[in-house]
Design an enzyme around this catalytic site. Structure first.
Site, PDB file in Angstrom:
ATOM      1  N   SER A 174      -0.335  -0.575  -3.208  1.00  0.00           N
ATOM      2  CA  SER A 174      -0.251   0.328  -4.371  1.00  0.00           C
ATOM      3  C   SER A 174       0.354   1.693  -4.035  1.00  0.00           C
ATOM      4  CB  SER A 174      -1.613   0.487  -5.038  1.00  0.00           C
ATOM      5  OG  SER A 174      -2.047  -0.759  -5.568  1.00  0.00           O
ATOM      6  N   GLU A 193      -2.133  -3.096   5.478  1.00  0.00           N
ATOM      7  CA  GLU A 193      -2.248  -3.240   4.030  1.00  0.00           C
ATOM      8  C   GLU A 193      -3.637  -3.761   3.687  1.00  0.00           C
ATOM      9  OE1 GLU A 193       1.886  -3.825   2.073  1.00  0.00           O
ATOM     10  OE2 GLU A 193       1.205  -5.762   2.782  1.00  0.00           O
ATOM     11  N   ASN A 203       9.077  -4.890  -0.463  1.00  0.00           N
ATOM     12  CA  ASN A 203       8.736  -6.311  -0.504  1.00  0.00           C
ATOM     13  C   ASN A 203       8.848  -6.770  -1.954  1.00  0.00           C
ATOM     14  OD1 ASN A 203       7.594  -8.834  -0.395  1.00  0.00           O
ATOM     15  ND2 ASN A 203       5.519  -8.116   0.084  1.00  0.00           N
ATOM     16  N   GLY A 245      -1.363  -4.425  -5.081  1.00  0.00           N
ATOM     17  CA  GLY A 245      -1.102  -4.801  -6.461  1.00  0.00           C
ATOM     18  C   GLY A 245      -2.242  -4.485  -7.413  1.00  0.00           C
ATOM     19  N   LYS A 288       8.631  -9.740  -3.099  1.00  0.00           N
ATOM     20  CA  LYS A 288       7.824 -10.932  -3.396  1.00  0.00           C
ATOM     21  C   LYS A 288       8.671 -11.971  -4.150  1.00  0.00           C
ATOM     22  CE  LYS A 288       3.853  -7.990  -3.070  1.00  0.00           C
ATOM     23  NZ  LYS A 288       2.458  -7.729  -3.356  1.00  0.00           N
ATOM     24  N   HIS A 297       1.809 -11.514   5.798  1.00  0.00           N
ATOM     25  CA  HIS A 297       1.481 -10.736   4.602  1.00  0.00           C
ATOM     26  C   HIS A 297       0.194 -11.301   3.995  1.00  0.00           C
ATOM     27  CE1 HIS A 297       1.579  -9.333   0.475  1.00  0.00           C
ATOM     28  NE2 HIS A 297       2.252  -8.304   0.944  1.00  0.00           N
ATOM     29  N   GLU A 316      -0.672 -12.132   1.187  1.00  0.00           N
ATOM     30  CA  GLU A 316      -0.520 -13.275   0.265  1.00  0.00           C
ATOM     31  C   GLU A 316      -0.251 -14.567   1.040  1.00  0.00           C
ATOM     32  OE1 GLU A 316       2.299 -11.226  -2.216  1.00  0.00           O
ATOM     33  OE2 GLU A 316       0.665  -9.856  -2.697  1.00  0.00           O
TER      34      GLU A 316
HETATM   35  P1  PGA Z   1       2.072  -3.344  -3.907  1.00  0.00           P
HETATM   36  O1  PGA Z   1       2.364  -4.465  -2.784  1.00  0.00           O
HETATM   37  O2  PGA Z   1       2.861  -2.119  -3.514  1.00  0.00           O
HETATM   38  O3  PGA Z   1       2.545  -3.954  -5.189  1.00  0.00           O
HETATM   39  O4  PGA Z   1       0.598  -3.087  -3.875  1.00  0.00           O
HETATM   40  C1  PGA Z   1       2.440  -4.133  -1.433  1.00  0.00           C
HETATM   41  C2  PGA Z   1       2.690  -5.369  -0.601  1.00  0.00           C
HETATM   42  O5  PGA Z   1       2.184  -6.439  -0.961  1.00  0.00           O
HETATM   43  O6  PGA Z   1       3.391  -5.329   0.420  1.00  0.00           O
END
Ligand code: PGA
Length: 252
Positions: free
Chosen positions: A211, A168, A9, A174, A11, A96, A98
């Site tokens: 992460s 997740e 992903n 993140g 983003k 997701h 976000e």
């Molecule tokens: P990250 O993001 O690996 O940077 O924690 C995962 C995601 O948002 O799908």
């Protein structure tokens, strides 16, 4: 070695030119390995560049990060499923964290998006996961269950096989914190039970995200409950992502 899915992903990173350069470097470094799938979710403006450059690789799929459930209309800023398909997408993320927590997407909206994706020929990757306060209040299972119920509200047992789930935990995205493999496996098991209760006739892929890095991917994927990973930060550099996808599956 069970089949494993590695989803990247990106983003709000990597424009069309960067996407092409990334894809060329990645393709040169990563061979097709039986049982390993690699999916990329670039920003909408880079979908066509990604689909173009990765074309011809049977193990690679390109998807949208979000779609609207309406096929067209006055929805400024949104990407419809037909537009994503025209750009080369064959999958999409839905819900997701976000989208849910930064943009205020509701459970009901995720349900509409999953339904529309299936109807429009995209594989939905429905993301679920609890916030830290919910985890601390012991609500992890209830939250995930609610998100699954809403996200899959209009998906019949026959169609469930077209869906991928990504667990997740919001507090792990993140942040450098991640669920222990055992913690993740417990929630995955719960998700699997929910899917079975909804009539799933086959094993639905359940990915873990939050992460995931080269240093923890082996321990996570050693859990048989995990069918793959959804990765943000560690997928942005082609060399790092190539290393991550190879750690468990090379020579498989
Ligand atoms: P990250 O993001 O690996 O940077 O924690 C995962 C995601 O948002 O799908």
């Amino acid at each position: 070695m069970p089949d494993l899915l590695y989803a990247a992903n990106w983003k709000m990173n990597l424009g069309p030119a960067e996407t092409r350069a990334y894809a060329k470097e990645f393709l040169a470094a990563v061979p097709v390995v039986k049982g390993r799938s690699i999916w990329f979710f670039p920003p909408a403006v880079s979908l066509a560049a990604a689909a173009d450059t990765f074309r011809g690789r049977p193990d690679i799929r390109v998807g949208a990060q979000d779609i609207h459930w309406e096929p067209s209309g006055a929805y400024t800023g949104a990407t419809s499923i037909p537009l994503a398909v025209a750009a080369g997408a064959t999958a999409t993320l839905v819900g997701h964290s976000e989208r849910r927590h930064v943009f205020g997407e509701t459970d009901q909206e995720t349900g509409r998006k999953v339904r529309a994706s299936i109807a429009g020929g995209l594989i939905p990757v429905l993301c679920v996961g609890e916030r830290l306060d919910e985890r601390e209040a012991g609500q992890t299972k209830a939250v995930v269950q609610r998100q699954l119920q809403a996200g899959l509200a209009d998906v019949g047992p026959k169609e469930l096989g077209r869906v991928v789930i990504a667990y997740e935990p919001v507090w792990a995205i993140g942040t450098g914190k991640n669920a222990t493999p055992a913690d993740a496996a417990l929630v995955h098991h719960h998700i699997r039970q929910q899917l079975e209760q909804r009539g799933a006739r086959e094993r639905i892929r359940v990915l873990y995200g939050g992460s995931v890095k080269t240093k923890n991917v082996q321990a996570l994927l050693a859990e048989p409950e995990l069918d793959g990973v959804l990765v943000g930060g560690a997928s942005l550099e082609p060399a790092e992502w190539a290393k991550l996808v190879a750690l468990v599956t090379d020579g498989a």
